[in-house]
Design an enzyme around this catalytic site. Structure first.
Site, PDB file in Angstrom:
ATOM      1  N   GLY A  26       0.796  -1.218   0.000  1.00 12.55           N
ATOM      2  CA  GLY A  26       0.000   0.000   0.000  1.00 12.55           C
ATOM      3  C   GLY A  26       0.827   1.265   0.000  1.00 12.55           C
ATOM      4  O   GLY A  26       2.058   1.244   0.065  1.00 12.55           O
ATOM      5  N   SER A  27       0.124   2.399  -0.034  1.00 16.38           N
ATOM      6  CA  SER A  27       0.767   3.697  -0.239  1.00 16.38           C
ATOM      7  C   SER A  27       1.551   4.186   0.972  1.00 16.38           C
ATOM      8  O   SER A  27       2.455   5.014   0.826  1.00 16.38           O
ATOM      9  CB  SER A  27      -0.292   4.739  -0.627  1.00 16.38           C
ATOM     10  OG  SER A  27      -1.324   4.795   0.342  1.00 16.38           O
ATOM     11  N   THR A  28       1.240   3.701   2.169  1.00 18.74           N
ATOM     12  CA  THR A  28       2.002   4.101   3.358  1.00 18.74           C
ATOM     13  C   THR A  28       3.234   3.214   3.528  1.00 18.74           C
ATOM     14  O   THR A  28       4.338   3.699   3.796  1.00 18.74           O
ATOM     15  CB  THR A  28       1.121   4.046   4.618  1.00 18.74           C
ATOM     16  OG1 THR A  28      -0.092   4.767   4.374  1.00 18.74           O
ATOM     17  CG2 THR A  28       1.820   4.688   5.808  1.00 18.74           C
ATOM     18  N   ASP A  80       2.750  -2.972   8.198  1.00 18.22           N
ATOM     19  CA  ASP A  80       1.693  -2.923   7.189  1.00 18.22           C
ATOM     20  C   ASP A  80       0.790  -1.724   7.442  1.00 18.22           C
ATOM     21  O   ASP A  80       0.806  -1.137   8.527  1.00 18.22           O
ATOM     22  CB  ASP A  80       0.879  -4.224   7.220  1.00 18.22           C
ATOM     23  CG  ASP A  80       0.252  -4.560   5.871  1.00 18.22           C
ATOM     24  OD1 ASP A  80       0.243  -3.684   4.980  1.00 18.22           O
ATOM     25  OD2 ASP A  80      -0.220  -5.702   5.713  1.00 18.22           O
ATOM     26  N   ASP A  83      -6.802   0.374   6.324  1.00 19.06           N
ATOM     27  CA  ASP A  83      -7.816   1.270   5.773  1.00 19.06           C
ATOM     28  C   ASP A  83      -8.612   1.941   6.881  1.00 19.06           C
ATOM     29  O   ASP A  83      -9.072   3.070   6.732  1.00 19.06           O
ATOM     30  CB  ASP A  83      -8.735   0.493   4.835  1.00 19.06           C
ATOM     31  CG  ASP A  83      -7.962  -0.097   3.664  1.00 19.06           C
ATOM     32  OD1 ASP A  83      -7.336   0.687   2.925  1.00 19.06           O
ATOM     33  OD2 ASP A  83      -7.950  -1.322   3.507  1.00 19.06           O
ATOM     34  N   LYS A  93      -8.577  -4.040   6.546  1.00 26.66           N
ATOM     35  CA  LYS A  93      -7.504  -4.015   5.563  1.00 26.66           C
ATOM     36  C   LYS A  93      -8.007  -4.664   4.280  1.00 26.66           C
ATOM     37  O   LYS A  93      -9.034  -5.318   4.279  1.00 26.66           O
ATOM     38  CB  LYS A  93      -6.273  -4.771   6.081  1.00 26.66           C
ATOM     39  CG  LYS A  93      -5.564  -4.035   7.217  1.00 26.66           C
ATOM     40  CD  LYS A  93      -4.390  -4.805   7.803  1.00 26.66           C
ATOM     41  CE  LYS A  93      -3.437  -5.360   6.794  1.00 26.66           C
ATOM     42  NZ  LYS A  93      -2.915  -4.336   5.850  1.00 26.66           N
ATOM     43  N   GLY A  94      -7.262  -4.476   3.228  1.00 23.45           N
ATOM     44  CA  GLY A  94      -7.604  -5.128   1.972  1.00 23.45           C
ATOM     45  C   GLY A  94      -8.053  -4.194   0.877  1.00 23.45           C
ATOM     46  O   GLY A  94      -8.474  -4.645  -0.189  1.00 23.45           O
ATOM     47  N   GLY A  96      -6.216  -2.590  -0.980  1.00 25.26           N
ATOM     48  CA  GLY A  96      -5.337  -2.851  -2.120  1.00 25.26           C
ATOM     49  C   GLY A  96      -5.474  -4.251  -2.683  1.00 25.26           C
ATOM     50  O   GLY A  96      -4.845  -4.586  -3.687  1.00 25.26           O
ATOM     51  N   GLU A 102      -1.573 -10.696   3.429  1.00 23.76           N
ATOM     52  CA  GLU A 102      -1.253  -9.815   4.561  1.00 23.76           C
ATOM     53  C   GLU A 102      -1.599 -10.486   5.884  1.00 23.76           C
ATOM     54  O   GLU A 102      -0.839 -10.400   6.851  1.00 23.76           O
ATOM     55  CB  GLU A 102      -2.010  -8.493   4.420  1.00 23.76           C
ATOM     56  CG  GLU A 102      -1.458  -7.592   3.326  1.00 23.76           C
ATOM     57  CD  GLU A 102      -2.314  -6.363   3.061  1.00 23.76           C
ATOM     58  OE1 GLU A 102      -1.803  -5.426   2.428  1.00 23.76           O
ATOM     59  OE2 GLU A 102      -3.490  -6.339   3.478  1.00 23.76           O
TER      60      GLU A 102
END
EC number: 5.3.1.6
Length: 220
Positions: A26-28, A80, A83, A93-94, A96, A102
């Protein structure tokens, strides 16, 4: 520096010499992986398990040594994103699409470090649609059974085609009208549906959350 970058780069300081770690998606987490690439150049030695093909490619580009979970017993740490994060550190989460890998990697880790910007903090989970990974065979029947739990569902698409996970499965995104007040209970009910592989609810798994805020880093 944006808040995702702030949290992501700070999380890289938790990786120590000799560790075996899980790298999220993900983006982070992107910023964590970039920072770890710099630390590898500086001499830091560790090995990593990627949670997606996307993360695997980025790690390889940065010369981060990769290993398979099949070759080790456990991981020291997984970093990780999320969201949504509630006050009990339960997660959705999920977003992405990598939730199954994960969760496998996180459950193989002694610690799960979650990184996010402050917009991901919520009182109750469920404003962000809950991803549920399902097998393609008879997916309409599986979706119908998921709907019977009281949610509205959408089959995830990408570029106007059905989104397929790294495990060749599909994702149903679920919106519950009154949020998710008991994530553990909902997770269990979803997992009992034949055809459901995994849910994006991560309950009682998070060791610590690193939140990037306008006032700096907040640890939960």
């Amino acid at each position: 520096m944006n808040l995702k970058q702030l949290a992501g780069e700070y999380a890289a300081t938790f990786v120590k010499d000799g560790m075996k770690i899980g790298l999220g998606t993900g983006s982070t987490v992107y910023w964590t992986i970039e920072k770890l690439g710099e630390r590898v150049k500086e001499g830091l030695s560790f090995q990593a398990v990627p949670t997606s093909k996307e993360t695997e490619v980025l790690a390889q580009q940065l010369n981060i040594p990769l290993i398979s979970l099949n070759d080790i017993q456990s991981l020291d740490l997984t970093i990780d994103g999320a969201d949504e994060i509630d006050s009990n550190l339960h997660l959705i989460k999920g977003g992405g699409g990598a939730l199954l890998r994960e969760k496998i990697v996180a459950s193989s880790s002694k610690e799960l470090l979650i990184i996010a910007d402050e917009s991901k903090l919520v009182t109750h989970l469920g404003t962000f649609p809950l991803p549920v990974e399902i097998i393609p065979f008879s997916w309409k029947q599986t979706e119908s059974k998921i709907q019977s739990l009281g949610c509205q569902t959408t089959l995830r698409l990408k570029n106007n085609e059905t989104f397929i996970t790294d495990n060749n499965n599909m994702i149903i995104d679920c919106v519950f009208p009154h949020n998710i007040t008991n994530p553990a209970n909902l997770h269990n009910h979803l997992k009992m549906i034949t055809g459901v592989v995994e849910t994006g609810l991560f309950v009682n798994m998070t060791s610590k959350a690193i939140i990037g805020t306008k006032n700096g880093i907040q640890e939960l």
